[in-house]
Write a protein that holds these residues in place. Structure first.
Motif, PDB file in Angstrom:
ATOM      1  N   CYS A  56      -0.496 -18.293 -19.757  1.00  0.00           N
ATOM      2  CA  CYS A  56       0.160 -18.782 -18.542  1.00  0.00           C
ATOM      3  C   CYS A  56       1.641 -18.416 -18.538  1.00  0.00           C
ATOM      4  O   CYS A  56       2.167 -17.908 -17.536  1.00  0.00           O
ATOM      5  CB  CYS A  56      -0.028 -20.293 -18.422  1.00  0.00           C
ATOM      6  SG  CYS A  56       0.580 -20.981 -16.885  1.00  0.00           S
ATOM      7  N   VAL A  57       2.308 -18.641 -19.651  1.00  0.00           N
ATOM      8  CA  VAL A  57       3.733 -18.315 -19.766  1.00  0.00           C
ATOM      9  C   VAL A  57       3.944 -16.808 -19.598  1.00  0.00           C
ATOM     10  O   VAL A  57       4.813 -16.363 -18.840  1.00  0.00           O
ATOM     11  CB  VAL A  57       4.292 -18.812 -21.123  1.00  0.00           C
ATOM     12  CG1 VAL A  57       5.657 -18.220 -21.416  1.00  0.00           C
ATOM     13  CG2 VAL A  57       4.335 -20.333 -21.139  1.00  0.00           C
ATOM     14  N   ARG A  58       3.140 -16.004 -20.282  1.00  0.00           N
ATOM     15  CA  ARG A  58       3.261 -14.543 -20.191  1.00  0.00           C
ATOM     16  C   ARG A  58       3.029 -14.063 -18.762  1.00  0.00           C
ATOM     17  O   ARG A  58       3.805 -13.263 -18.212  1.00  0.00           O
ATOM     18  CB  ARG A  58       2.264 -13.858 -21.136  1.00  0.00           C
ATOM     19  CG  ARG A  58       2.262 -12.336 -21.013  1.00  0.00           C
ATOM     20  CD  ARG A  58       1.177 -11.686 -21.889  1.00  0.00           C
ATOM     21  NE  ARG A  58      -0.143 -12.249 -21.717  1.00  0.00           N
ATOM     22  CZ  ARG A  58      -0.946 -11.999 -20.657  1.00  0.00           C
ATOM     23  NH1 ARG A  58      -0.536 -11.217 -19.674  1.00  0.00           N
ATOM     24  NH2 ARG A  58      -2.152 -12.543 -20.588  1.00  0.00           N
ATOM     25  N   GLU A  59       1.971 -14.557 -18.131  1.00  0.00           N
ATOM     26  CA  GLU A  59       1.653 -14.127 -16.768  1.00  0.00           C
ATOM     27  C   GLU A  59       2.746 -14.532 -15.787  1.00  0.00           C
ATOM     28  O   GLU A  59       3.102 -13.751 -14.898  1.00  0.00           O
ATOM     29  CB  GLU A  59       0.305 -14.701 -16.327  1.00  0.00           C
ATOM     30  CG  GLU A  59      -0.891 -14.040 -16.981  1.00  0.00           C
ATOM     31  CD  GLU A  59      -1.186 -12.653 -16.445  1.00  0.00           C
ATOM     32  OE1 GLU A  59      -0.631 -12.250 -15.393  1.00  0.00           O
ATOM     33  OE2 GLU A  59      -1.990 -11.940 -17.070  1.00  0.00           O
ATOM     34  N   CYS A  60       3.297 -15.730 -15.923  1.00  0.00           N
ATOM     35  CA  CYS A  60       4.391 -16.143 -15.031  1.00  0.00           C
ATOM     36  C   CYS A  60       5.598 -15.240 -15.197  1.00  0.00           C
ATOM     37  O   CYS A  60       6.207 -14.808 -14.208  1.00  0.00           O
ATOM     38  CB  CYS A  60       4.775 -17.600 -15.286  1.00  0.00           C
ATOM     39  SG  CYS A  60       3.604 -18.778 -14.588  1.00  0.00           S
ATOM     40  N   GLU A  61       5.926 -14.928 -16.436  1.00  0.00           N
ATOM     41  CA  GLU A  61       7.078 -14.056 -16.674  1.00  0.00           C
ATOM     42  C   GLU A  61       6.832 -12.665 -16.081  1.00  0.00           C
ATOM     43  O   GLU A  61       7.710 -12.083 -15.448  1.00  0.00           O
ATOM     44  CB  GLU A  61       7.391 -13.965 -18.165  1.00  0.00           C
ATOM     45  CG  GLU A  61       8.687 -13.254 -18.442  1.00  0.00           C
ATOM     46  CD  GLU A  61       9.196 -13.494 -19.849  1.00  0.00           C
ATOM     47  OE1 GLU A  61      10.429 -13.465 -20.017  1.00  0.00           O
ATOM     48  OE2 GLU A  61       8.382 -13.693 -20.772  1.00  0.00           O
ATOM     49  N   GLU A  62       5.614 -12.144 -16.264  1.00  0.00           N
ATOM     50  CA  GLU A  62       5.281 -10.829 -15.721  1.00  0.00           C
ATOM     51  C   GLU A  62       5.253 -10.833 -14.190  1.00  0.00           C
ATOM     52  O   GLU A  62       5.719  -9.891 -13.555  1.00  0.00           O
ATOM     53  CB  GLU A  62       3.911 -10.369 -16.229  1.00  0.00           C
ATOM     54  CG  GLU A  62       3.875 -10.018 -17.695  1.00  0.00           C
ATOM     55  CD  GLU A  62       2.471  -9.715 -18.211  1.00  0.00           C
ATOM     56  OE1 GLU A  62       2.341  -9.513 -19.428  1.00  0.00           O
ATOM     57  OE2 GLU A  62       1.503  -9.701 -17.412  1.00  0.00           O
ATOM     58  N   GLU A  63       4.679 -11.877 -13.599  1.00  0.00           N
ATOM     59  CA  GLU A  63       4.467 -11.898 -12.155  1.00  0.00           C
ATOM     60  C   GLU A  63       5.661 -12.412 -11.354  1.00  0.00           C
ATOM     61  O   GLU A  63       5.861 -12.008 -10.222  1.00  0.00           O
ATOM     62  CB  GLU A  63       3.234 -12.736 -11.817  1.00  0.00           C
ATOM     63  CG  GLU A  63       1.947 -12.114 -12.319  1.00  0.00           C
ATOM     64  CD  GLU A  63       0.709 -12.892 -11.935  1.00  0.00           C
ATOM     65  OE1 GLU A  63       0.827 -14.008 -11.381  1.00  0.00           O
ATOM     66  OE2 GLU A  63      -0.398 -12.383 -12.183  1.00  0.00           O
ATOM     67  N   LEU A  64       6.426 -13.337 -11.921  1.00  0.00           N
ATOM     68  CA  LEU A  64       7.518 -13.974 -11.180  1.00  0.00           C
ATOM     69  C   LEU A  64       8.899 -13.545 -11.656  1.00  0.00           C
ATOM     70  O   LEU A  64       9.885 -13.725 -10.954  1.00  0.00           O
ATOM     71  CB  LEU A  64       7.402 -15.498 -11.280  1.00  0.00           C
ATOM     72  CG  LEU A  64       6.078 -16.110 -10.818  1.00  0.00           C
ATOM     73  CD1 LEU A  64       6.066 -17.608 -11.093  1.00  0.00           C
ATOM     74  CD2 LEU A  64       5.810 -15.805  -9.351  1.00  0.00           C
TER      75      LEU A  64
END
Length: 166
Positions: A56-64
């Protein structure tokens, strides 16, 4: 020593993690992928050896372009196989997003085309049914400070008559 052959023979389940991020007005942050229809929570597939929270943390950083404050697990939703896709366990983490974070969102152009803040009651108009179904229980889990368990976006009424989704 573990029996490697035995563990290798066990079925595997896919996993995904998403962030249910609320602004100070209670609106939900949704993103629009370039590769499929509809709006979704920021998040994605849990990679090999990765925890749901780390995904979740990785995806948020990548996407947002930033890591939001996450307050805890809001929901676990088991999604049955559909349209040639295996069953998936979706972990939804609740959190918040500030006006400065919203203003600074940097979407990866090859993956996401837009972001929007919407009132929770508007989500069914934008998101696929299997996504929209988990929103109300997830928001309730955040409000109650507990994680909600769902099967295909629905709470399974536990008790003697309970039947799992198949």
């Amino acid at each position: 020593m573990p029996d490697v052959a035995y563990y290798a023979s066990l079925p595997r389940t896919r996993g995904a993690a998403a962030a249910l991020l609320l602004d100070d007005l209670g609106r939900v942050l949704l993103v629009k992928p370039t590769y499929k229809e509809g709006w979704f929570l920021p998040g994605g597939v849990i990679e090999q050896g990765e925890s749901p929270l780390a995904a979740c943390v990785r995806e948020c950083e990548e996407e947002l372009g930033f890591v939001p404050r996450l307050d805890g697990l809001a929901c676990v939703d088991w999604g049955p196989p559909r349209e040639g896709v295996d069953a998936v366990n979706v972990f939804v983490f609740g959190g918040s997003v500030t006006p400065d974070e919203i203003a600074g969102i940097r979407l990866p152009a090859d993956e996401l085309s837009e972001h929007v803040l919407v009132a929770p009651e508007k989500i069914p108009e934008l998101a696929a049914p299997h996504i929209a179904r988990r929103m109300e229980p997830s928001l309730r889990g955040i409000a109650e400070g507990r994680a909600v368990y769902l099967e295909d976006g629905r709470e399974p009424g536990f008790g003697p008559a309970w039947e799992p989704v198949r």
